[in-house]
Design a protein around this motif. Structure first.
Motif, PDB file in Angstrom:
ATOM      1  N   ILE A  41      29.638  35.779  45.280  1.00 24.75           N
ATOM      2  CA  ILE A  41      30.258  37.100  45.388  1.00 24.75           C
ATOM      3  C   ILE A  41      30.173  37.836  44.063  1.00 24.75           C
ATOM      4  O   ILE A  41      29.813  39.014  44.009  1.00 24.75           O
ATOM      5  CB  ILE A  41      31.722  36.995  45.855  1.00 24.75           C
ATOM      6  CG1 ILE A  41      31.784  36.576  47.310  1.00 24.75           C
ATOM      7  CG2 ILE A  41      32.441  38.323  45.685  1.00 24.75           C
ATOM      8  CD1 ILE A  41      33.185  36.315  47.803  1.00 24.75           C
TER       9      ILE A  41
ATOM     10  N   CYS B 293      35.924  43.267  45.196  1.00 24.65           N
ATOM     11  CA  CYS B 293      35.097  42.060  45.240  1.00 24.65           C
ATOM     12  C   CYS B 293      35.404  41.122  44.075  1.00 24.65           C
ATOM     13  O   CYS B 293      35.432  39.907  44.248  1.00 24.65           O
ATOM     14  CB  CYS B 293      33.618  42.421  45.248  1.00 24.65           C
ATOM     15  SG  CYS B 293      33.027  43.061  46.812  1.00 24.65           S
TER      16      CYS B 293
ATOM     17  N   LEU C 290      38.443  38.819  45.674  1.00 20.83           N
ATOM     18  CA  LEU C 290      37.646  37.788  46.341  1.00 20.83           C
ATOM     19  C   LEU C 290      37.094  36.750  45.376  1.00 20.83           C
ATOM     20  O   LEU C 290      37.300  35.554  45.559  1.00 20.83           O
ATOM     21  CB  LEU C 290      36.482  38.441  47.110  1.00 20.83           C
ATOM     22  CG  LEU C 290      36.850  39.317  48.299  1.00 20.83           C
ATOM     23  CD1 LEU C 290      35.613  39.957  48.886  1.00 20.83           C
ATOM     24  CD2 LEU C 290      37.571  38.513  49.350  1.00 20.83           C
TER      25      LEU C 290
ATOM     26  N   THR D  85      28.455  41.561  44.685  1.00 20.24           N
ATOM     27  CA  THR D  85      29.153  42.693  44.067  1.00 20.24           C
ATOM     28  C   THR D  85      28.192  43.683  43.409  1.00 20.24           C
ATOM     29  O   THR D  85      28.309  44.884  43.650  1.00 20.24           O
ATOM     30  CB  THR D  85      30.210  42.198  43.064  1.00 20.24           C
ATOM     31  OG1 THR D  85      31.147  41.396  43.758  1.00 20.24           O
ATOM     32  CG2 THR D  85      30.925  43.357  42.417  1.00 20.24           C
TER      33      THR D  85
ATOM     34  N   THR E 283      35.043  49.070  45.583  1.00 20.25           N
ATOM     35  CA  THR E 283      34.378  47.867  46.072  1.00 20.25           C
ATOM     36  C   THR E 283      34.173  46.862  44.947  1.00 20.25           C
ATOM     37  O   THR E 283      34.362  45.658  45.135  1.00 20.25           O
ATOM     38  CB  THR E 283      33.034  48.223  46.721  1.00 20.25           C
ATOM     39  OG1 THR E 283      33.261  49.172  47.761  1.00 20.25           O
ATOM     40  CG2 THR E 283      32.357  47.007  47.294  1.00 20.25           C
TER      41      THR E 283
END
Length: 75
Positions: free
Chosen positions: A46, A23, A27, A51, A19
């Motif tokens: 983010i 992230c 992203l 995060t 993750t």
């Protein structure tokens, strides 16, 4: 059942690492590189807010599960 919880703890820690990678590199950084104001704000949110919350939460859950904090008979 406790062994299953420990194995799932390792899975949660791996999910936390995945993750964090997703992230940041899929992203946040592409949004920041675009340079538009709305994308820049979203990328910063983010990167610095979402995060850490998601990754640390999943990692702690996995760590506690791996250490046996959720066992019925804690020794």
């Amino acid at each position: 059942m406790d062994n299953l919880k420990k194995v799932l703890g390792i899975l949660w820690i791996a999910l936390a690492l995945f993750t964090a990678y997703f992230c940041l590199f899929e992203l946040a950084i592409p949004k920041i590189k675009i340079g538009h104001q709305e994308d820049l704000v979203f990328g910063i949110i983010i990167m610095f807010i979402l995060t850490p919350i998601i990754s640390i939460g999943l990692g702690l859950f996995g760590y506690y599960s791996l250490c046996g904090e959720y066992a019925k008979d804690k020794t």
